[in-house]
Design a protein around this motif. Structure first.
Motif, PDB file in Angstrom:
ATOM      1  N   TYR A  16       0.868  -1.302  -0.105  1.00 47.98           N
ATOM      2  CA  TYR A  16       0.006  -0.048  -0.109  1.00 47.98           C
ATOM      3  C   TYR A  16       0.902   1.185   0.017  1.00 47.98           C
ATOM      4  CZ  TYR A  16      -3.604  -3.284   1.588  1.00 47.98           C
ATOM      5  OH  TYR A  16      -4.386  -4.313   1.531  1.00 47.98           O
TER       6      TYR A  16
ATOM      7  N   TYR B 295      -3.890   1.491  -5.728  1.00 50.55           N
ATOM      8  CA  TYR B 295      -3.782   1.277  -4.240  1.00 50.55           C
ATOM      9  C   TYR B 295      -5.115   0.342  -4.249  1.00 50.55           C
ATOM     10  CZ  TYR B 295       0.117   4.444  -3.372  1.00 50.55           C
ATOM     11  OH  TYR B 295       1.204   5.119  -3.262  1.00 50.55           O
TER      12      TYR B 295
ATOM     13  N   LYS C  57      -8.477   2.997  -8.727  1.00 49.83           N
ATOM     14  CA  LYS C  57      -7.887   4.432  -9.350  1.00 49.83           C
ATOM     15  C   LYS C  57      -6.742   4.243  -9.271  1.00 49.83           C
ATOM     16  CE  LYS C  57      -7.472   9.133  -7.997  1.00 49.83           C
ATOM     17  NZ  LYS C  57      -6.253   9.158  -7.285  1.00 49.83           N
TER      18      LYS C  57
ATOM     19  N   ALA D 169      -3.031   5.677  -9.117  1.00 49.63           N
ATOM     20  CA  ALA D 169      -2.461   6.611  -8.409  1.00 49.63           C
ATOM     21  C   ALA D 169      -1.145   7.190  -9.312  1.00 49.63           C
ATOM     22  CB  ALA D 169      -1.893   6.353  -7.253  1.00 49.63           C
TER      23      ALA D 169
ATOM     24  N   ASN E 209      -0.596  18.396  -4.927  1.00 50.73           N
ATOM     25  CA  ASN E 209      -1.094  17.243  -3.999  1.00 50.73           C
ATOM     26  C   ASN E 209      -1.761  16.205  -4.589  1.00 50.73           C
ATOM     27  OD1 ASN E 209      -1.587  19.615  -1.730  1.00 50.73           O
ATOM     28  ND2 ASN E 209       0.308  18.732  -1.868  1.00 50.73           N
ATOM     29  N   GLY E 210      -1.084  14.768  -4.619  1.00 53.98           N
ATOM     30  CA  GLY E 210      -2.034  13.720  -5.133  1.00 53.98           C
ATOM     31  C   GLY E 210      -1.513  13.310  -6.531  1.00 53.98           C
ATOM     32  N   ALA E 211      -0.621  13.999  -6.905  1.00 52.35           N
ATOM     33  CA  ALA E 211      -0.139  13.812  -8.442  1.00 52.35           C
ATOM     34  C   ALA E 211       0.257  12.431  -8.551  1.00 52.35           C
ATOM     35  CB  ALA E 211       0.681  15.178  -8.628  1.00 52.35           C
ATOM     36  N   GLY E 212       0.741  11.833  -7.383  1.00 44.67           N
ATOM     37  CA  GLY E 212       1.521  10.578  -7.951  1.00 44.67           C
ATOM     38  C   GLY E 212       2.987  10.582  -7.615  1.00 44.67           C
ATOM     39  N   LYS E 213       3.538  11.740  -7.156  1.00 39.78           N
ATOM     40  CA  LYS E 213       5.006  12.021  -6.981  1.00 39.78           C
ATOM     41  C   LYS E 213       5.577  10.991  -5.984  1.00 39.78           C
ATOM     42  CE  LYS E 213       4.567  16.234  -5.305  1.00 39.78           C
ATOM     43  NZ  LYS E 213       3.178  16.413  -5.495  1.00 39.78           N
ATOM     44  N   THR E 214       4.918  10.776  -4.683  1.00 43.15           N
ATOM     45  CA  THR E 214       5.156   9.777  -3.755  1.00 43.15           C
ATOM     46  C   THR E 214       5.246   8.432  -4.034  1.00 43.15           C
ATOM     47  OG1 THR E 214       5.040  11.528  -1.819  1.00 43.15           O
ATOM     48  CG2 THR E 214       5.091   9.039  -1.310  1.00 43.15           C
ATOM     49  N   THR E 215       4.141   8.330  -4.748  1.00 43.17           N
ATOM     50  CA  THR E 215       3.958   6.869  -5.346  1.00 43.17           C
ATOM     51  C   THR E 215       5.097   6.358  -6.275  1.00 43.17           C
ATOM     52  OG1 THR E 215       1.752   7.059  -5.266  1.00 43.17           O
ATOM     53  CG2 THR E 215       2.362   5.520  -6.483  1.00 43.17           C
TER      54      THR E 215
ATOM     55  N   GLN F 251       8.609  10.800   2.415  1.00 43.90           N
ATOM     56  CA  GLN F 251       8.056  12.346   2.716  1.00 43.90           C
ATOM     57  C   GLN F 251       7.421  12.188   4.359  1.00 43.90           C
ATOM     58  OE1 GLN F 251       4.402  12.830   0.088  1.00 43.90           O
ATOM     59  NE2 GLN F 251       4.085  14.849   1.185  1.00 43.90           N
TER      60      GLN F 251
ATOM     61  N   GLU G  90      10.298  15.687  -0.599  1.00 45.10           N
ATOM     62  CA  GLU G  90      10.001  17.112   0.212  1.00 45.10           C
ATOM     63  C   GLU G  90      11.020  16.968   1.238  1.00 45.10           C
ATOM     64  OE1 GLU G  90       6.068  17.944   0.926  1.00 45.10           O
ATOM     65  OE2 GLU G  90       5.122  17.225  -0.880  1.00 45.10           O
TER      66      GLU G  90
ATOM     67  N   HIS H 151       7.735  21.452  -3.083  1.00 43.29           N
ATOM     68  CA  HIS H 151       6.612  22.257  -3.636  1.00 43.29           C
ATOM     69  C   HIS H 151       7.167  23.653  -3.777  1.00 43.29           C
ATOM     70  CE1 HIS H 151       3.227  19.378  -3.979  1.00 43.29           C
ATOM     71  NE2 HIS H 151       3.354  19.053  -2.490  1.00 43.29           N
TER      72      HIS H 151
HETATM   73  N1  LIG Z   1      -1.060   4.103   0.836  1.00 40.08           N
HETATM   74  C1  LIG Z   1      -2.058   4.506  -0.075  1.00 40.08           C
HETATM   75  N2  LIG Z   1      -3.312   3.974  -0.135  1.00 40.08           N
HETATM   76  C2  LIG Z   1      -4.133   4.326  -0.995  1.00 40.08           C
HETATM   77  N3  LIG Z   1      -4.084   5.657  -1.646  1.00 40.08           N
HETATM   78  C3  LIG Z   1      -2.876   6.120  -1.714  1.00 40.08           C
HETATM   79  C4  LIG Z   1      -1.954   5.661  -0.819  1.00 40.08           C
HETATM   80  N4  LIG Z   1      -1.061   6.507  -1.006  1.00 40.08           N
HETATM   81  C5  LIG Z   1      -1.353   7.593  -1.937  1.00 40.08           C
HETATM   82  N5  LIG Z   1      -2.477   7.364  -2.167  1.00 40.08           N
HETATM   83  C6  LIG Z   1      -3.239   7.806  -3.496  1.00 40.08           C
HETATM   84  O1  LIG Z   1      -2.551   7.680  -4.560  1.00 40.08           O
HETATM   85  C7  LIG Z   1      -2.776   9.129  -5.238  1.00 40.08           C
HETATM   86  C8  LIG Z   1      -1.162   9.760  -5.275  1.00 40.08           C
HETATM   87  O2  LIG Z   1      -0.713  10.133  -3.992  1.00 40.08           O
HETATM   88  P1  LIG Z   1       0.868  10.483  -3.776  1.00 40.08           P
HETATM   89  O3  LIG Z   1       1.119  10.443  -2.426  1.00 40.08           O
HETATM   90  O4  LIG Z   1       1.546   9.543  -4.571  1.00 40.08           O
HETATM   91  O5  LIG Z   1       0.731  12.061  -4.193  1.00 40.08           O
HETATM   92  P2  LIG Z   1       1.911  13.161  -4.207  1.00 40.08           P
HETATM   93  O6  LIG Z   1       2.046  13.551  -5.459  1.00 40.08           O
HETATM   94  O7  LIG Z   1       3.061  12.653  -3.447  1.00 40.08           O
HETATM   95  O8  LIG Z   1       1.124  14.194  -3.154  1.00 40.08           O
HETATM   96  P3  LIG Z   1       1.789  15.674  -2.176  1.00 40.08           P
HETATM   97  O9  LIG Z   1       2.366  16.464  -2.897  1.00 40.08           O
HETATM   98  O10 LIG Z   1       0.426  15.619  -1.315  1.00 40.08           O
HETATM   99  O11 LIG Z   1       2.749  14.499  -1.273  1.00 40.08           O
HETATM  100  C9  LIG Z   1      -3.468   9.928  -4.181  1.00 40.08           C
HETATM  101  O12 LIG Z   1      -4.856   9.999  -5.080  1.00 40.08           O
HETATM  102  C10 LIG Z   1      -3.608   9.342  -3.090  1.00 40.08           C
HETATM  103  O13 LIG Z   1      -4.885   9.478  -2.301  1.00 40.08           O
END
Ligand SMILES: Nc1ncnc2c1ncn2[C@@H]1O[C@H](COP(=O)(O)OP(=O)(O)OP(=O)(O)O)[C@@H](O)[C@H]1O
Ligand SMILES: [Mg+2]
Lengths: 251, 335
Positions: free
Chosen positions: A251, B41, B45, B47, B67-73, B112, B189, B220
């Motif tokens: 996850y 996940y 949807k 990610a 936020n939520g773009a998928g960078k951390t993923t 992060q 970050e 950011h």
């Molecule tokens: N562990 C998880 N379980 C379910 N969904 C997740 C999980 N982690 C991220 N998501 C979803 O995946 C999508 C991308 O999230 P992610 O964390 O990669 O974004 P981000 O670009 O790092 O955002 P931020 O700038 O807020 O850190 C989001 O819609 C988020 O809700």
């Protein structure tokens, strides 16, 4: 793995225990007390109701229980906390640590702050039962196997949690299911069949300790089987930790 | 110590792949090669969707996006921490999905949401991490000291984390990654919550790391991305929207200057490019004279205007925010 590689792992496990165990002990000493209280409270109650005869069973059970909680059951909560709350496991994935050395590092940390409690048990056992030193050559390896088996199982289970609170409560539940309910604090021969002791590594160890220290009346078959099952569990739980634990996330 | 060994292994690994007909790569240049990476996940949807990526050795690459773009993923997949749902991934010449354990020790990453263990000191945190990475005790001590000094943490090296402020905690984590001298460093970050001074100390440390290490950042802070990055990847909604050097990306937006206008009821920028974002307009102009002109015109009808240089923020907005038009159209042009 090369000798150098093994040394890196050993060094890491020791530094881990210094870092997460010893530093915690010297900075947060109240943890020391809590690890001792669970098994000791059972011994106290048993002695009050059963007298000194049951105190011996209680103390051996307490020792077996304290060893497994000084690894396995406490690891569940701690490992879940480090992974989910601190993301520490995510950082350590990108090092030379692997699930086994990470688990052993954690387990040795738990052992560090369980040591004073274990010492209390061993001193009491020594005072009451006067065990010859040579017997420790059997007792210590058995306890070590239990400790490794419980830790590997604990770590594997912890990686299946996705909320730290479940981790803490699972430690409690497992402590009860594996460490209190089966014949740990009481002799297995009170049960319809003493082979029930084989259900948990903790009761296995308790039964073996009763056999070699108190000369409790168990079939020799059971004792042989106990040692085999304990060895097998140690190997299987270690392989599980290596192959089936979620070292990386899904996850 | 093992740099040479590593590069030999790396060459061998890359060669094996080339011979096996895997993703083709230049063994000297490419540290990350991803094809079609995707992650869902919940099975519903995405990610991250179908991301292709190749990153050259010694570069600083920044992921930018809302936020939520998928960078951390994406970062978590690249560090081998998260299993992708689709795609192929070669890191440092190894198949990172099949043999993650071969790449892991050569990567350092600060997630992060990482937090330090609260009862230890910054020194203990960095030192132990380096031992886990395979440093000798004496090297770990020396490198821990260097990283802590570099990030201005030497003075608090003996304070336990609980007694340090949030920015110091974050810096201690950054120090771990910086001290690692890993070939590939990921920081999600790293400077969030840091003051102006410590952010700059992180920048300096990254500049030192660059060349030997490849760094993947998310941030950011736009000026940070502009200042540090050799390449920027803009993401939105799980997709890589655009990528390029800072100047390549900046050239995607017309003009040199931006006037941000708010408090006016309709646009009065005929002939200029502009974007409407909520209640404000961002007008792109070529000269500072033009921006002054627009600002004063807006003031006349009761609006407020802010003039600034064009930044990557405008590229992000252009690519994924508001709507964009060279000529005002539709009901906005009802004058
Ligand atoms: N562990 C998880 N379980 C379910 N969904 C997740 C999980 N982690 C991220 N998501 C979803 O995946 C999508 C991308 O999230 P992610 O964390 O990669 O974004 P981000 O670009 O790092 O955002 P931020 O700038 O807020 O850190 C989001 O819609 C988020 O809700
Ligand atoms: Mg993120």
């Amino acid at each position: 793995m090369s000798l150098q590689g093994i040394w890196t792992q050993v060094k890491s496990v020791i530094v881990f225990a210094w870092f997460y165990g010893w530093l915690a002990v010297i900075r947060e000493p109240f943890w020391l007390v809590s690890s001792l209280l669970n098994p000791l409270s059972i011994v106290v109650i048993m002695t009050i109701f059963g007298g000194v005869r049951y105190m011996s069973f209680g103390l051996l059970g307490g020792l077996a229980m304290a060893v497994s909680s000084s690894g396995g059951f406490t690891i569940i909560g701690d490992a879940a906390y480090l992974r989910l709350e601190l993301k520490y496991q995510s950082m350590l994935i990108n090092t030379r640590l692997n699930p086994i050395s990470y688990t052993l590092g954690l387990a040795l940390s738990e052992l560090t702050y369980a040591l004073p409690g274990l010492a209390v048990f061993i001193i009491l056992i020594q005072l009451i039962m006067r065990i010859p030193a040579s017997l420790y050559l059997i007792i210590i390896p058995i306890l070590a196997l239990e400790w490794v088996a419980a830790s590997m199982l604990g770590f594997t289970l912890s990686t299946l949690m996705n909320d730290v609170r479940y981790g803490w409560s699972l430690s409690g539940i497992l402590g009860f299911l594996l460490g209190t309910l089966p014949p740990v604090f009481y002799p297995a021969y009170l049960l319809p069949t003493p082979y029930i002791a084989l259900v948990s590594p903790v009761s296995i160890v308790s039964t073996v300790l009763q056999y070699i220290i108190l000369k409790a009346n168990y079939p020799q078959e059971l004792i042989k089987l106990s040692v085999i099952v304990l060895l097998a569990e140690t190997v299987i739980f270690t392989i599980l930790a290596l192959r089936k634990s979620r070292w990386r996330s899904i996850y | 110590m093992s740099n040479q060994v590593n590069s030999v292994k790396y060459l061998l690994g890359a060669k094996r792949l080339l011979m096996a007909g895997g993703v083709s790569l230049d063994p000297h240049g490419i540290v990350i090669n991803a094809e079609g990476l995707g992650k869902t996940y919940d099975g519903v949807k995405w990610a991250l969707r179908n991301a292709d990526l190749s990153v050259n050795r010694g570069k600083v690459v920044t992921l930018l996006g809302p936020n939520g773009a998928g960078k951390t993923t994406l970062v978590r997949i690249l560090t081998t921490e998260l299993e992708p749902s689709t795609g192929k991934l070669i890191i440092l010449g190894e198949d990172a999905l099949r043999n993650p354990e071969r790449v892991r020790p050569r990567i350092a990453s600060i997630p992060q949401e990482a937090k330090p263990i609260y009862f230890v000191t910054p020194y203990e945190l960095v030192f132990s991490y380096l031992v886990f990475r395979g440093f000798s005790i004496s090297d770990a001590k020396a490198e821990a000291r260097r990283a802590l000094e570099e990030l201005g943490l030497w003075g608090v090296r003996n304070k336990i984390m609980n007694n340090l402020s949030g920015g110091y905690k974050r810096r201690a984590l950054v120090a771990m990654a910086l001290a690692s001298n890993a070939e590939l460093v990921f920081m999600d970050e790293p400077t969030t919550g840091l003051d102006v001074f410590s952010r700059r100390s992180v920048w300096d440390a990254l500049a030192r790391l660059k060349g030997n290490s490849t760094v993947i950042l998310t941030t950011h802070y736009i000026e940070e991305a502009e200042f540090l990055s050799d390449e920027v990847i803009i993401m939105n909604n799980g997709l890589v929207v655009s990528r390029g050097t800072v100047s390549e990306l900046l050239s995607k937006v017309n003009g040199e200057y931006v006037v941000e206008v708010y408090g006016i009821s309709k646009p009065i920028f005929e002939g200029y490019s502009y974007v409407k974002l909520n209640n404000r307009y961002l007008v792109y102009v070529d000269t500072s004279e033009d921006s002054s002109l627009i600002a004063s015109e807006c003031a006349k009808i009761g609006g407020k205007a802010l003039m600034r240089r064009k930044t990557l923020e405008d590229v992000v907005i252009r690519l994924i925010g508001g709507w964009y038009s060279d000529e005002p159209t539709g009901d906005l042009d009802s004058s």
